[in-house]
Design an enzyme around this catalytic site. Sequence first.
Site, PDB file in Angstrom:
ATOM      1  N   SER A   8      33.755  33.545  36.339  1.00 27.89           N
ATOM      2  CA  SER A   8      34.021  34.011  37.705  1.00 27.89           C
ATOM      3  C   SER A   8      34.335  32.844  38.637  1.00 27.89           C
ATOM      4  O   SER A   8      33.908  31.699  38.405  1.00 27.89           O
ATOM      5  CB  SER A   8      32.815  34.771  38.252  1.00 27.89           C
ATOM      6  OG  SER A   8      32.511  35.872  37.454  1.00 27.89           O
TER       7      SER A   8
HETATM    8  N1  SAM Z   1      28.939  35.886  34.282  1.00 29.97           N
HETATM    9  C1  SAM Z   1      30.104  35.368  33.594  1.00 29.97           C
HETATM   10  C2  SAM Z   1      30.254  33.888  33.755  1.00 29.97           C
HETATM   11  O1  SAM Z   1      29.514  33.280  34.529  1.00 29.97           O
HETATM   12  O2  SAM Z   1      31.118  33.326  33.074  1.00 29.97           O
HETATM   13  C3  SAM Z   1      31.359  36.072  34.059  1.00 29.97           C
HETATM   14  C4  SAM Z   1      31.858  36.873  33.009  1.00 29.97           C
HETATM   15  S1  SAM Z   1      33.290  37.865  33.040  1.00 29.97           S
HETATM   16  C5  SAM Z   1      33.840  38.018  34.715  1.00 29.97           C
HETATM   17  C6  SAM Z   1      32.563  39.437  32.605  1.00 29.97           C
HETATM   18  C7  SAM Z   1      31.836  39.451  31.279  1.00 29.97           C
HETATM   19  O3  SAM Z   1      31.247  40.731  31.109  1.00 29.97           O
HETATM   20  C8  SAM Z   1      32.725  39.229  30.065  1.00 29.97           C
HETATM   21  O4  SAM Z   1      32.200  38.178  29.293  1.00 29.97           O
HETATM   22  C9  SAM Z   1      32.665  40.557  29.312  1.00 29.97           C
HETATM   23  O5  SAM Z   1      32.801  40.423  27.921  1.00 29.97           O
HETATM   24  C10 SAM Z   1      31.293  41.053  29.738  1.00 29.97           C
HETATM   25  N2  SAM Z   1      31.089  42.511  29.630  1.00 29.97           N
HETATM   26  C11 SAM Z   1      31.962  43.492  29.900  1.00 29.97           C
HETATM   27  N3  SAM Z   1      31.404  44.698  29.692  1.00 29.97           N
HETATM   28  C12 SAM Z   1      30.151  44.463  29.272  1.00 29.97           C
HETATM   29  C13 SAM Z   1      29.067  45.316  28.876  1.00 29.97           C
HETATM   30  N4  SAM Z   1      29.198  46.632  28.876  1.00 29.97           N
HETATM   31  N5  SAM Z   1      27.910  44.740  28.508  1.00 29.97           N
HETATM   32  C14 SAM Z   1      27.765  43.374  28.517  1.00 29.97           C
HETATM   33  N6  SAM Z   1      28.748  42.528  28.857  1.00 29.97           N
HETATM   34  C15 SAM Z   1      29.929  43.069  29.227  1.00 29.97           C
END
Ligand code: SAM
Length: 222
Positions: A66
Amino acid sequence: MSMNEDWKFERRRNRLVDELREKGIVNEKVLAAIGRVPRHEFVDQAFHARAYNDEALPIGLKQTISQPFTVAIQSQALAPLRDERILEIGTGSGYQAAVLCEMGARVFSIERMRALYDRTKPLLKSLGYRVTTMFGDGMEGWGSMAPFDGIIVTAGAQEVPEVLLQQLRLPEGMKSGGRMIIPVGPREEQVMTLVVRTDVNSFESVELETFRFVPLLGNTVG
Ligand code: SAM
C-alpha cells in the site's frame, strides 16, 4: 548493505515522514513507526529507488504494497496501544504489519495468497518483527485468536464482513469496544470506514476518505 546505502535510505525515509506530515498525518507514533520501518526491504530490489516515494508498488501476483499515506491513515485511525491485539487481513508485503509492530501492537496477520505468505513470513522474522501469520481466508477472521482490540483490512471489501465484526472485543467498563478500519465499496472506489463495537450486536461507524484498493479475494484463489 553498505553504511552509505543505509544512510541514503534513512534520509529518504525522513523525507517521506515530512511528506506524510504535510499531507495531514498527525499521530506522532505513526510517523515515528514509518520513520523506522525499512520499506525498501519489503519490495523487490528493482523498486528500491522508489521505496520511499509516497506510492503503492507492485509486489507480484497483481498485488501491491500500500501507499505509505494509506498505511499512515489506517494506522492513525486504528491507533493501536501498546500490547493491543490487532488482526490484519492481507499481509501482502508485510510492511503494514511491521508499522503496527513498531507502534507496540501484538500483530496477527492473514494472507490469502500462498506465494506471498511463504515469502513474507520469513522476511518479517528476519527483520525482527514478531507477527503471528496465517495462510487462509481473512474474510473468516481468526476465531481461535479472537477477540481483537482492532482489525485492519488492507484490501477493498464490498461490505463489512459480519464474521469480522463478531471478532471485535466487547466494551468493558470504561474501555470502549474493539474497532475495525476497512475500505468499503465497489471495485472502483472504497470509503475508508472505522467501525467501533458498542455492544453485542451494535456498532457505530464513521466514514473517512475515499481510496482505491486491490479487492479482497473470495475463497477461490490459492
Ligand atoms: N498490508 C499489505 C502490505 O503492507 O503490503 C498490503 C497488501 S495488498 C494492498 C492486499 C493484500 O490482501 C494482498 O496481499 C492480497 O493477496 C490480500 N488478500 C486479498 N483478499 C484476502 C483475503 N480474503 N484474505 C486474506 N488476504 C487477502
